[in-house]
Write an enzyme that holds these catalytic residues in place. Structure first.
Site, short mmCIF file in Angstrom:
data_model
loop_
_atom_site.label_atom_id
_atom_site.label_comp_id
_atom_site.label_asym_id
_atom_site.label_seq_id
_atom_site.Cartn_x
_atom_site.Cartn_y
_atom_site.Cartn_z
N LYS A 1 -61.65 15.38 43.45
CA LYS A 1 -61.57 14.00 43.90
C LYS A 1 -60.51 13.23 43.09
O LYS A 1 -60.19 13.62 41.97
CB LYS A 1 -62.92 13.30 43.70
CG LYS A 1 -64.05 13.80 44.55
CD LYS A 1 -65.34 13.06 44.19
CE LYS A 1 -66.51 13.54 45.02
NZ LYS A 1 -66.40 13.17 46.44
N ARG B 1 -73.65 19.65 51.99
CA ARG B 1 -74.21 20.31 53.16
C ARG B 1 -74.48 21.78 52.91
O ARG B 1 -75.34 22.38 53.58
CB ARG B 1 -73.29 20.10 54.36
CG ARG B 1 -71.93 20.75 54.27
CD ARG B 1 -70.93 20.15 55.24
NE ARG B 1 -70.52 18.82 54.84
CZ ARG B 1 -69.67 18.05 55.53
NH1 ARG B 1 -69.15 18.50 56.66
NH2 ARG B 1 -69.34 16.86 55.09
N LYS C 1 -80.51 16.18 48.80
CA LYS C 1 -79.31 16.66 48.11
C LYS C 1 -79.33 16.24 46.65
O LYS C 1 -79.38 15.05 46.33
CB LYS C 1 -78.07 16.11 48.80
CG LYS C 1 -76.76 16.38 48.07
CD LYS C 1 -75.59 15.63 48.74
CE LYS C 1 -74.32 15.70 47.91
NZ LYS C 1 -73.23 14.89 48.51
N ASP D 1 -74.70 11.11 43.18
CA ASP D 1 -74.67 12.04 44.30
C ASP D 1 -75.95 12.86 44.43
O ASP D 1 -76.03 13.74 45.28
CB ASP D 1 -73.45 12.96 44.19
CG ASP D 1 -72.89 13.36 45.54
OD1 ASP D 1 -73.22 12.69 46.54
OD2 ASP D 1 -72.13 14.34 45.59
#
Length: 503
Positions: free
Chosen positions: A279, A353, A267, A290
């Site tokens: 967020k 995802r 990812k 991330d």
């Protein structure tokens, strides 16, 4: 240290490591100390210092006792060097109790902490375990890592630190290997630590391609136009809210004909605001990490090439920046993923995802025998397992194999189930499936279930959630620095070597 203009080409700042078979002069010497449990609490610790004479180790034991040096694993105490030690000072590093066998992980942690304690002191000679050169050298190499820093100061001084590891005859190759592994883990750390205004999908793709070509890998970079033509709906949706378009990078290390093919997917969200499902502001700055899964995958395929592993490794790395804007994807959108599956979006902060799903389908087109994907995927991983234990999901036998190997190298992977009863939460009334469940229970596991929908039949698959382990937001400890950790590079390397050995 690197400036804003140079940080993307920064090489991991590691002290050079060299093997020696006889003690040599150094600015500082590292020796181990262990509690002598059978001699009482006030007894001098046992000094572990192969290559030093008994009188010298006795003097070191006396010094350690006099200053109350801790024998706890990876604790360090610096003291003046006694007569017989050709150095200005000695770093005493705890190894635990002399009654216990010192594990490889304890050696890694101890030598990593010692290397950090030796920073800025010049040359260091590490005397810990001459027969186990690799864990000692690897820990020292990982512990010597210095994070890059964006600064206006011109600091072009060469790092004069160096590490010499005392080994038995024949141990030099193990030290060379450890230094290579440490350098590639350092690369992953550097990528994770790079600020998001400097590391965005385009620059990340360019940097990965440059590093890969230098390592002799085959390189393919899909830009926004190529992703559109290919129908990569997940990557395009997640990256659509940013002015800096998404990428997908494919890096291939070729083994000999007939050898296994292993797919790696990571990812690469270079910054995650959460998109429209934005967020909270507190702590959002940490979302520069991330892309930790992508960094680890890029580093691992480069490491496979540098170590000459005899199998084919294909890394598929989707990269996007998840931003809110007039072009951002929305909750309620239905995406057509690469391969044709439709997905109803419920939460744009579950973006990882979606890009992984596209990449997994593409990776399976290479007909790999095994596929590993890794991601800083869910906060639920930290709720379930804490910040240091990766959750490993997938096909049961391979999942367990990956988790076992992860623990053997000190990265602590733990096998987790994919409960059938959670799958119903991914059903959608308007698409083939949705990407989040309507409840918060088992969030890490439902993310794994979603990804499983995109893995081709017959492929042995493992998903490694490193939301916590990829980034250390506390203080340095053992061989782990503050910031990017490089987890799970060493896990994936161990799996690749295991597959190659068994093929």
């Amino acid at each position: 240290m690197p400036t804003a203009q140079s940080i993307l080409t920064h090489s991991p700042d590691l002290a050079p490591i060299e093997a020696v078979t006889t003690p040599v002069d150094a600015d500082v010497v590292v020796v181990g100390i262990a509690a002598d449990a059978g001699a009482g609490e006030d007894a001098a610790p046992v000094v572990v210092a192969p290559g030093l004479e008994g009188e010298v180790t006795a003097a070191l034991a006396a010094v350690a006792r006099s200053v109350g040096a801790s024998t706890k694993v990876a604790s360090t105490t610096r003291v003046p060097a006694p007569d017989g030690v050709s150095a200005g000072s000695v770093v005493l590093v705890g190894l635990g109790s002399s009654d216990d066998e010192v594990s490889d992980e304890s050696l890694r942690r101890a030598s990593g902490a010692a290397a950090r304690a030796c920073r800025g002191l010049g040359s260091a000679l590490v005397l810990l375990d001459a027969e186990r050169a690799e864990p000692v050298a690897l820990g020292a190499g990982l512990g010597s890592f210095r994070p890059a820093k964006v600064t206006s100061k011109n600091d072009d001084d060469e790092n004069s630190d160096s590490l010499k590891v005392f080994v038995a005859e024949g141990g030099a190759d193990a030290v060379i290997r450890a230094a290579t592994v440490a350098e590639c883990v350092g690369l992953a750390r550097d990528l994770v630590n790079t600020p998001p205004n400097l590391l965005f999908p385009g620059s990340f793709a360019d940097r990965a391609a440059e590093l890969a070509r230098d390592a002799g890998l085959e390189v393919e970079v899909l830009d926004e136009e190529a992703l559109t033509e290919g129908g990569y709906g997940g990557i395009l949706a997640v990256g659509g809210g940013s002015s800096r378009g998404p990428r997908m990078v494919r890096l291939t290390h070729r083994g000999a004909e007939g050898r296994p093919t292993v797919a790696l997917v990571g990812k690469g969200i270079t910054f995650d605001t959460g998109g429209i499902s934005i967020k909270p502001a507190a702590g959002m700055e940490q979302m520069t990490m991330d892309m930790g899964g992508a960094a680890a995958v890029v580093a691992t395929v480069i490491l496979a090439a540098r170590l000459g592993l005899d199998l084919t490794v294909v890394a598929t790395v989707p990269m996007a920046e998840n931003m809110p804007s007039s072009t951002a994807y929305r909750p309620g959108d239905v995406l057509t993923m690469y391969g044709g599956t439709t997905v109803e979006v419920k939460n744009t902060d579950a973006e990882g995802r979606l890009i992984l799903a596209d990449a997994i389908v593409r990776a399976c087109e290479d007909s790999p025998s095994h596929l590993i994907d890794t991601a800083t995927l869910t906060g639920a991983q930290m709720v379930a397992l804490g910040k240091k234990t990766p959750g490993v999901m997938g096909t049961e036998d391979f999942r367990d194999r990956v988790a076992d190997l992860s623990r053997s190298v000190g990265e602590g992977g733990w096998p987790m189930p994919l409960p059938e009863e959670l799958r119903a939460g991914l059903d959608s009334e308007v698409a083939d499936l949705t990407h989040v469940t309507p409840h918060r229970w088992g969030g890490m596991l439902s993310a794994g279930l979603f990804l499983s929908e995109f893995v081709a039949d017959g492929v042995e698959w493992a998903h490694i959630d490193v939301a916590g382990p990829a980034y250390n937001d506390g203080g340095p400890e053992g061989y782990l620095p503050k910031g990017g950790t490089g987890v799970p590079v060493r896990t994936m390397l161990a799996v690749l070597e295991d597959i190659a050995a068994g093929a």
